[in-house]
Design a protein around this motif. Structure first.
Motif, PDB file in Angstrom:
ATOM      1  N   HIS A  51       0.826  -1.202   0.000  1.00 30.56           N
ATOM      2  CA  HIS A  51       0.000   0.000   0.000  1.00 30.56           C
ATOM      3  C   HIS A  51       0.863   1.256   0.000  1.00 30.56           C
ATOM      4  O   HIS A  51       0.613   2.199  -0.754  1.00 30.56           O
ATOM      5  N   ALA A  52       1.871   1.269   0.850  1.00 30.57           N
ATOM      6  CA  ALA A  52       2.734   2.450   0.946  1.00 30.57           C
ATOM      7  C   ALA A  52       3.370   2.779  -0.397  1.00 30.57           C
ATOM      8  O   ALA A  52       3.408   3.946  -0.819  1.00 30.57           O
ATOM      9  N   CYS A  53       3.864   1.756  -1.078  1.00 28.83           N
ATOM     10  CA  CYS A  53       4.550   1.984  -2.356  1.00 28.83           C
ATOM     11  C   CYS A  53       3.587   2.396  -3.463  1.00 28.83           C
ATOM     12  O   CYS A  53       4.005   3.026  -4.441  1.00 28.83           O
ATOM     13  N   LEU A  62       2.663  14.916   0.413  1.00 36.19           N
ATOM     14  CA  LEU A  62       2.792  14.537   1.812  1.00 36.19           C
ATOM     15  C   LEU A  62       3.898  13.499   2.008  1.00 36.19           C
ATOM     16  O   LEU A  62       4.378  12.888   1.064  1.00 36.19           O
ATOM     17  N   VAL A  63       4.296  13.317   3.266  1.00 38.27           N
ATOM     18  CA  VAL A  63       5.237  12.272   3.663  1.00 38.27           C
ATOM     19  C   VAL A  63       4.429  11.072   4.154  1.00 38.27           C
ATOM     20  O   VAL A  63       3.531  11.221   4.987  1.00 38.27           O
ATOM     21  N   TRP A  64       4.746   9.892   3.623  1.00 37.49           N
ATOM     22  CA  TRP A  64       4.058   8.661   4.024  1.00 37.49           C
ATOM     23  C   TRP A  64       4.999   7.870   4.932  1.00 37.49           C
ATOM     24  O   TRP A  64       6.009   7.349   4.497  1.00 37.49           O
ATOM     25  N   GLN A  65       4.644   7.797   6.219  1.00 33.41           N
ATOM     26  CA  GLN A  65       5.463   7.113   7.212  1.00 33.41           C
ATOM     27  C   GLN A  65       4.906   5.720   7.492  1.00 33.41           C
ATOM     28  O   GLN A  65       3.795   5.578   7.991  1.00 33.41           O
ATOM     29  N   THR A  66       5.663   4.692   7.165  1.00 39.98           N
ATOM     30  CA  THR A  66       5.230   3.323   7.427  1.00 39.98           C
ATOM     31  C   THR A  66       5.507   2.939   8.880  1.00 39.98           C
ATOM     32  O   THR A  66       6.392   3.498   9.539  1.00 39.98           O
ATOM     33  N   SER A  67       4.748   1.965   9.385  1.00 44.53           N
ATOM     34  CA  SER A  67       4.990   1.422  10.722  1.00 44.53           C
ATOM     35  C   SER A  67       4.338   0.055  10.836  1.00 44.53           C
ATOM     36  O   SER A  67       3.352  -0.245  10.152  1.00 44.53           O
ATOM     37  N   ASP A  68       4.895  -0.756  11.707  1.00 46.62           N
ATOM     38  CA  ASP A  68       4.309  -2.069  11.987  1.00 46.62           C
ATOM     39  C   ASP A  68       5.137  -2.744  13.073  1.00 46.62           C
ATOM     40  O   ASP A  68       6.148  -2.197  13.539  1.00 46.62           O
ATOM     41  N   GLN A  69       4.722  -3.930  13.453  1.00 41.35           N
ATOM     42  CA  GLN A  69       5.507  -4.739  14.377  1.00 41.35           C
ATOM     43  C   GLN A  69       6.839  -5.098  13.710  1.00 41.35           C
ATOM     44  O   GLN A  69       6.903  -5.228  12.480  1.00 41.35           O
ATOM     45  N   TYR A  83      10.901   0.041  -4.760  1.00 44.84           N
ATOM     46  CA  TYR A  83      10.092   1.141  -5.299  1.00 44.84           C
ATOM     47  C   TYR A  83      10.307   2.397  -4.462  1.00 44.84           C
ATOM     48  O   TYR A  83       9.392   2.862  -3.783  1.00 44.84           O
ATOM     49  N   PRO A  84      11.499   2.968  -4.492  1.00 49.08           N
ATOM     50  CA  PRO A  84      11.800   4.117  -3.631  1.00 49.08           C
ATOM     51  C   PRO A  84      11.071   5.378  -4.075  1.00 49.08           C
ATOM     52  O   PRO A  84      10.843   5.605  -5.261  1.00 49.08           O
ATOM     53  N   ARG A  85      10.704   6.188  -3.098  1.00 50.27           N
ATOM     54  CA  ARG A  85      10.097   7.485  -3.341  1.00 50.27           C
ATOM     55  C   ARG A  85      10.622   8.459  -2.284  1.00 50.27           C
ATOM     56  O   ARG A  85      10.820   8.082  -1.128  1.00 50.27           O
ATOM     57  N   ASP A  86      10.826   9.702  -2.667  1.00 45.74           N
ATOM     58  CA  ASP A  86      11.365  10.701  -1.743  1.00 45.74           C
ATOM     59  C   ASP A  86      10.454  10.946  -0.555  1.00 45.74           C
ATOM     60  O   ASP A  86      10.911  11.342   0.518  1.00 45.74           O
ATOM     61  N   ASN A  87       9.144  10.722  -0.738  1.00 49.26           N
ATOM     62  CA  ASN A  87       8.192  11.002   0.337  1.00 49.26           C
ATOM     63  C   ASN A  87       7.782   9.755   1.114  1.00 49.26           C
ATOM     64  O   ASN A  87       6.810   9.773   1.864  1.00 49.26           O
ATOM     65  N   LEU A  88       8.543   8.682   0.971  1.00 45.23           N
ATOM     66  CA  LEU A  88       8.237   7.407   1.616  1.00 45.23           C
ATOM     67  C   LEU A  88       9.294   7.119   2.667  1.00 45.23           C
ATOM     68  O   LEU A  88      10.488   7.178   2.388  1.00 45.23           O
ATOM     69  N   ARG A  89       8.866   6.811   3.910  1.00 48.02           N
ATOM     70  CA  ARG A  89       9.789   6.651   5.026  1.00 48.02           C
ATOM     71  C   ARG A  89       9.873   5.191   5.499  1.00 48.02           C
ATOM     72  O   ARG A  89       8.889   4.468   5.473  1.00 48.02           O
TER      73      ARG A  89
END
Length: 205
Positions: A51-53, A62-69, A83-89
């Motif tokens: 989803h993030a990518c 916007l900046v999309w910050q991923t998180s999980d366990q 699939y790198p993106r400048d706004n993906l963390r």
């Protein structure tokens, strides 16, 4: 925190969820509307990272910050590398009920297919944390299967709920229950999506 156990994308060698592949575009169409004024979005339960990518390139403002366990991080990082993106963390560690709120300055939250996997007390904590940490006018978009006024939206969701509970998961949550737990958030829209799922759009007044 993420949903069903992922398989493997044999083409790219990445963890892969067919459900994510199926629902990503219908969800994105609504996120482009409701996250239009957001600057930093925290995704809770990033799962495979698919989803993030998919979302980040379509939401370049916007900046999309991923998180999980932590045990999901390797797969998420693999997707972000492919699939790198400048706004993906890169993913932050966040286990609801154990960890504090993982990121300051968040004005949008997204979570897909987490509420029915988590235990009820964990969902309660999650809703309270979001209500506490979102700023005024902050937005929370919550995707998945839900019950309404104690009723399932379909026979398939009823069967899915029974399957989840038999496997030890929390089960499909009722929207009225979520409203009680998320006191301080207002449910602005309930959007029907394919496969008997919904997107709940919450806003902090």
């Amino acid at each position: 925190m993420a949903g069903a156990k992922p398989g493997v994308n044999r083409v790219a060698g990445l963890p892969f969820s067919q459900a994510c592949e199926n629902n990503k575009q219908p969800i994105l169409a609504h996120l482009q509307v409701h996250f239009a004024d957001c600057q930093q979005v925290l995704e809770i339960g990033s799962g495979t990272g698919q989803h993030a990518c998919h979302f980040a390139p379509a939401l370049p403002h916007l900046v999309w910050q991923t998180s999980d366990q932590p045990h999901y991080h390797e797969g998420i990082r693999a997707w972000l590398t492919a699939y790198p993106r400048d706004n993906l963390r890169q993913p932050l560690s966040f286990t609801v009920g154990q960890d504090p709120w993982p990121a300051p300055g968040i004005d949008g939250v997204f979570s897909a297919n987490t509420a029915h996997i988590m235990q009820p007390d964990e969902v309660n904590v999650l809703m309270q944390m979001i209500a506490c940490h979102l700023p005024a006018n902050g937005v929370f978009c919550q995707y998945g299967p839900f019950c309404f006024d104690g009723q399932y939206s379909s026979d398939s969701n009823r069967a899915f709920d029974q399957q989840l509970r038999s496997q030890g998961y929390g089960g499909v949550r009722d929207v009225e229950e979520l409203q009680a737990w998320g006191a301080g958030l207002q449910l602005q829209e309930v959007l029907a999506l394919p496969a008997n799922n919904h997107l709940l759009v919450w806003r902090k007044p």
